[in-house]
Design an enzyme around this catalytic site. Structure first.
Site, PDB file in Angstrom:
ATOM      1  N   CYS A   3      -1.594   1.439  -5.419  1.00 38.59           N
ATOM      2  CA  CYS A   3      -1.742   2.615  -4.558  1.00 38.59           C
ATOM      3  C   CYS A   3      -2.675   3.648  -5.180  1.00 38.59           C
ATOM      4  CB  CYS A   3      -0.379   3.227  -4.260  1.00 38.59           C
ATOM      5  SG  CYS A   3       0.626   3.381  -5.734  1.00 38.59           S
ATOM      6  N   LYS A  13      16.074  -2.537  -1.328  1.00 38.04           N
ATOM      7  CA  LYS A  13      15.448  -3.646  -0.590  1.00 38.04           C
ATOM      8  C   LYS A  13      14.075  -3.968  -1.189  1.00 38.04           C
ATOM      9  CE  LYS A  13      12.672  -4.221   2.928  1.00 38.04           C
ATOM     10  NZ  LYS A  13      12.030  -5.505   2.626  1.00 38.04           N
ATOM     11  N   GLU A  46      -7.537   2.643   2.980  1.00 38.89           N
ATOM     12  CA  GLU A  46      -7.028   1.929   1.812  1.00 38.89           C
ATOM     13  C   GLU A  46      -7.190   0.429   2.056  1.00 38.89           C
ATOM     14  OE1 GLU A  46      -2.738   2.095   1.116  1.00 38.89           O
ATOM     15  OE2 GLU A  46      -3.163   2.421  -1.007  1.00 38.89           O
ATOM     16  N   GLU A  91       6.331   7.607  -1.543  1.00 39.39           N
ATOM     17  CA  GLU A  91       5.164   7.335  -2.378  1.00 39.39           C
ATOM     18  C   GLU A  91       4.302   6.377  -1.575  1.00 39.39           C
ATOM     19  OE1 GLU A  91       2.605   5.845  -4.182  1.00 39.39           O
ATOM     20  OE2 GLU A  91       3.930   4.808  -5.582  1.00 39.39           O
TER      21      GLU A  91
HETATM   22  P1  NDP Z   1       4.984  -1.651   4.111  1.00 42.03           P
HETATM   23  O1  NDP Z   1       4.941  -0.178   4.066  1.00 42.03           O
HETATM   24  O2  NDP Z   1       5.216  -2.305   5.413  1.00 42.03           O
HETATM   25  O3  NDP Z   1       6.101  -2.195   3.109  1.00 42.03           O
HETATM   26  C1  NDP Z   1       6.759  -1.463   2.108  1.00 42.03           C
HETATM   27  C2  NDP Z   1       8.257  -1.739   2.140  1.00 42.03           C
HETATM   28  O4  NDP Z   1       8.828  -1.192   3.333  1.00 42.03           O
HETATM   29  C3  NDP Z   1       8.593  -3.223   2.181  1.00 42.03           C
HETATM   30  O5  NDP Z   1       9.797  -3.446   1.487  1.00 42.03           O
HETATM   31  C4  NDP Z   1       8.743  -3.453   3.665  1.00 42.03           C
HETATM   32  O6  NDP Z   1       9.451  -4.605   3.966  1.00 42.03           O
HETATM   33  C5  NDP Z   1       9.482  -2.206   4.086  1.00 42.03           C
HETATM   34  N1  NDP Z   1       9.387  -1.903   5.516  1.00 42.03           N
HETATM   35  C6  NDP Z   1       8.537  -2.395   6.450  1.00 42.03           C
HETATM   36  N2  NDP Z   1       8.775  -1.852   7.656  1.00 42.03           N
HETATM   37  C7  NDP Z   1       9.791  -0.976   7.489  1.00 42.03           C
HETATM   38  C8  NDP Z   1      10.500  -0.085   8.360  1.00 42.03           C
HETATM   39  N3  NDP Z   1      10.169   0.030   9.639  1.00 42.03           N
HETATM   40  N4  NDP Z   1      11.483   0.673   7.854  1.00 42.03           N
HETATM   41  C9  NDP Z   1      11.811   0.598   6.547  1.00 42.03           C
HETATM   42  N5  NDP Z   1      11.199  -0.235   5.677  1.00 42.03           N
HETATM   43  C10 NDP Z   1      10.186  -1.007   6.133  1.00 42.03           C
HETATM   44  O7  NDP Z   1       3.663  -2.211   3.459  1.00 42.03           O
HETATM   45  P2  NDP Z   1       3.043  -3.665   3.692  1.00 42.03           P
HETATM   46  O8  NDP Z   1       3.661  -4.562   2.729  1.00 42.03           O
HETATM   47  O9  NDP Z   1       3.072  -4.064   5.117  1.00 42.03           O
HETATM   48  O10 NDP Z   1       1.528  -3.368   3.311  1.00 42.03           O
HETATM   49  C11 NDP Z   1       0.641  -2.795   4.267  1.00 42.03           C
HETATM   50  C12 NDP Z   1      -0.312  -1.845   3.600  1.00 42.03           C
HETATM   51  O11 NDP Z   1       0.407  -0.780   2.997  1.00 42.03           O
HETATM   52  C13 NDP Z   1      -1.101  -2.441   2.452  1.00 42.03           C
HETATM   53  O12 NDP Z   1      -2.213  -3.096   2.903  1.00 42.03           O
HETATM   54  C14 NDP Z   1      -1.422  -1.225   1.648  1.00 42.03           C
HETATM   55  O13 NDP Z   1      -2.554  -0.594   2.168  1.00 42.03           O
HETATM   56  C15 NDP Z   1      -0.232  -0.342   1.828  1.00 42.03           C
HETATM   57  N6  NDP Z   1       0.739  -0.427   0.722  1.00 42.03           N
HETATM   58  C16 NDP Z   1       0.817   0.594  -0.144  1.00 42.03           C
HETATM   59  C17 NDP Z   1       1.678   0.504  -1.218  1.00 42.03           C
HETATM   60  C18 NDP Z   1       1.792   1.578  -2.207  1.00 42.03           C
HETATM   61  O14 NDP Z   1       2.201   1.318  -3.326  1.00 42.03           O
HETATM   62  N7  NDP Z   1       1.522   2.792  -1.852  1.00 42.03           N
HETATM   63  C19 NDP Z   1       2.476  -0.669  -1.458  1.00 42.03           C
HETATM   64  C20 NDP Z   1       2.379  -1.670  -0.440  1.00 42.03           C
HETATM   65  C21 NDP Z   1       1.519  -1.535   0.576  1.00 42.03           C
HETATM   66  P3  NDP Z   1       8.631  -5.983   4.124  1.00 42.03           P
HETATM   67  O15 NDP Z   1       7.979  -6.262   2.813  1.00 42.03           O
HETATM   68  O16 NDP Z   1       9.693  -6.917   4.377  1.00 42.03           O
HETATM   69  O17 NDP Z   1       7.669  -5.770   5.240  1.00 42.03           O
END
Ligand code: NDP
Length: 491
Positions: A303, A195, A400, A269
């Site tokens: 990240c 996904k 973060e 991660e």
């Molecule tokens: P999320 O953790 O919400 O998103 C990461 C992935 O998980 C996306 O594909 C998201 O879908 C999906 N997801 C969301 N909710 C669920 C759930 N309940 N169960 C399973 N999968 C889910 O990150 P965000 O995009 O909301 O970003 C928020 C914050 O997270 C950022 O501001 C940053 O601080 C951090 N972040 C860290 C990352 C890293 O590489 N470590 C990467 C991205 C964000 P969808 O995109 O459709 O919401």
């Protein structure tokens, strides 16, 4: 180009050094109006849909399917069938051929992928062109090499594929994260349901065309687009054997709670708040480049971004001065312009989050610096930002931000640097700048971080494992270590 100054018969010099626009053409990308879900090698219509946009212009790029729980179940069933019908028992050397093909096709279509990545995600084309896409291809090449050598990788054990892997990826490196997940999974003989993030689905959907070109058997890779509900449905599905997640710590924790006791394998991660530690004996100009690359690369949507700069007190002033000077030369704007250093913020929601945290920094008493730069009117933008006068307790030093915002703190001794650097719930990465090799080793042994860069920052290589400690997650991706989460060793 700027006007040439010919005053007084002196040699011609440019009157000003601004860059002329150098936009990459969009013509190479052919988008469909709408995309379905890629299940069992076919496009399947989803009942619901949403629009994906370009964050730099807010224009709609395409309509994307929102996969329901039923769609996810269908994708998992397709992956299970493909696993049982030959993929898991295929000789490693045969699986490798597919991975090599995918890698080569990605290289051939690199420009198309780079343009689409920048269009949908907002990152500068020079990053998607020189970092994201080449590294994604490199991951497929690297794991293709392991596919027929698993017995040698784990001697005296019998490595077997785990089964169906559910993979959930974020929006900061859409194609690269896809490669980090899919390449090792397939090399080990698993099938996958992936996904992509809601805001950046397009390169994953274009990747389905690469799978078609590579003639990968149907169902080995399935792509289900949608928002968090789709991710949650994948986690909930009982027929998934392993979940690999990259994203926020909050969602990572929820997934871990959900899977506790289920026997499913899990790698997480998650976020980071990395320390980039600069000692007074380092090559200062080189360190400034590393600091800039550490936090402004990909608008800080990284990240492992070096978001906390620790400067040794004796060089604090010249370092901050050089840094501010360097910031003035960063070009913020059109992601498709080849001269752009800092592109668009990925979404309106992320921009709000950055603004809120920056505001908290001001309120708590930190001093803010932003170079003069004109931000485009449409789209989501945030100027490169440096905070000085930051206390360790401030939110901008703890949380973060995931944006182009650097917090500068100071230290006097290596022990103090270490203590402050480790004072975080995260533990993903760190940087050390010093000319003393012994100090690098001393620091690297004591920093609670999965990756420690020395005299460089944000360098990635498929042969090198990547992953965190503490709230940054567990499990490793990349390298030999990256195979293990996709294998079981029971006899
Ligand atoms: P999320 O953790 O919400 O998103 C990461 C992935 O998980 C996306 O594909 C998201 O879908 C999906 N997801 C969301 N909710 C669920 C759930 N309940 N169960 C399973 N999968 C889910 O990150 P965000 O995009 O909301 O970003 C928020 C914050 O997270 C950022 O501001 C940053 O601080 C951090 N972040 C860290 C990352 C890293 O590489 N470590 C990467 C991205 C964000 P969808 O995109 O459709 O919401």
């Amino acid at each position: 180009m700027a006007e040439i100054d010919r005053a007084g018969g002196t040699p011609a010099v440019p009157g000003d050094w601004t860059y002329a626009p150098a936009p990459e053409s969009r013509d190479i990308v052919h988008l469909r109006d709408r995309y379905g879900l890629f299940i069992g090698g076919r496009w399947v219509e989803a009942a619901e849909s949403y629009e994906t946009i370009s964050p730099s212009t807010e224009e709609t790029l395409a309509v994307i399917g929102q996969a329901s729980a039923e769609n996810v179940d269908e994708a998992v069933a397709a992956a299970r069938t493909a696993f049982a019908d030959g993929w898991s028992s295929l000789a490693g050397s045969e699986r490798a051929k597919y991975l090599f093909r995918i890698a080569r096709i990605l290289q051939e279509r690199a420009r198309e992928f780079a343009v689409l990545e920048s269009l949908n995600g907002g990152k500068p084309i020079k990053e998607s062109r020189d970092v994201d896409i080449p590294l994604a291809a490199a991951h497929f090449f690297y794991y293709a090499g392991w596919a027929d050598k698993l017995e040698y990788a784990f001697p005296n054990r019998t490595p077997k594929p785990v089964g169906v892997a559910g993979q959930i990826i974020p929006w900061n490196f859409p194609l690269l994260m896809l490669a980090w997940k899919i390449a090792p999974a397939l090399a080990c003989g698993n099938t996958v349901v992936l996904k992509p993030a809601e805001t950046t689905p397009l390169t994953a959907l274009l990747f389905c065309d690469v799978l078609r070109q590579a003639e990968l058997p149907p169902g080995v890779v399935n792509i289900v687009t949608g928002d968090g509900r789709t991710g949650a449905a994948l986690v909930e599905n009982d027929d998934v054997d392993k979940i690999a997640f990259t994203g926020s710590t909050e969602v990572g924790k929820a997934i871990q709670r959900r899977l506790a006791g289920s026997g499913k394998k899990l790698t997480l991660e998650l976020g980071g708040k990395a320390a980039n530690i600069v000692f007074d004996d380092c090559a200062l100009d080189q360190a400034v480049e590393g600091i800039v690359n550490g936090i402004y690369f990909n608008q800080g949507h990284v990240c492992c971004a070096g978001s906390r700069l620790f400067a040794q007190e004796s060089i604090y002033e010249p370092l901050v001065e050089k840094l501010k000077h360097r910031l003035e030369t960063l070009r913020v704007g059109d992601p498709l312009d080849k001269n752009t250093d800092v592109g668009a913020i990925n979404s309106a929601m992320q921009l709000e989050k950055i603004k809120e945290l920056v505001e908290s920094g001001r309120e708590e008493g930190a001093e803010i610096y932003q170079p003069a730069c004109r931000l485009p009117e449409k789209g989501y933008w945030f100027a490169p930002t440096v905070f000085t006068n930051v206390a360790q307790s401030y939110r901008i030093a703890q949380e973060e931000i995931f944006g182009p915002v650097l917090s500068v703190l100071t230290f006097r001794t290596p022990d103090e640097a270490l203590e402050k650097a480790n004072n975080t719930p995260y533990g993903l990465s760190a940087g050390v700048w010093t000319e003393k090799g012994s100090r690098i080793l001393w620091m690297a042994q004591r920093l609670r971080a999965g990756v420690v860069w020395a005299n460089t920052y944000n360098r990635f290589d498929p042969t090198s494992p990547f992953g965190g400690y503490k709230e940054s997650g567990f499990g490793r991706e990349g390298g030999l270590h990256g195979l293990e989460p996709y294998l079981r060793f029971d006899e």
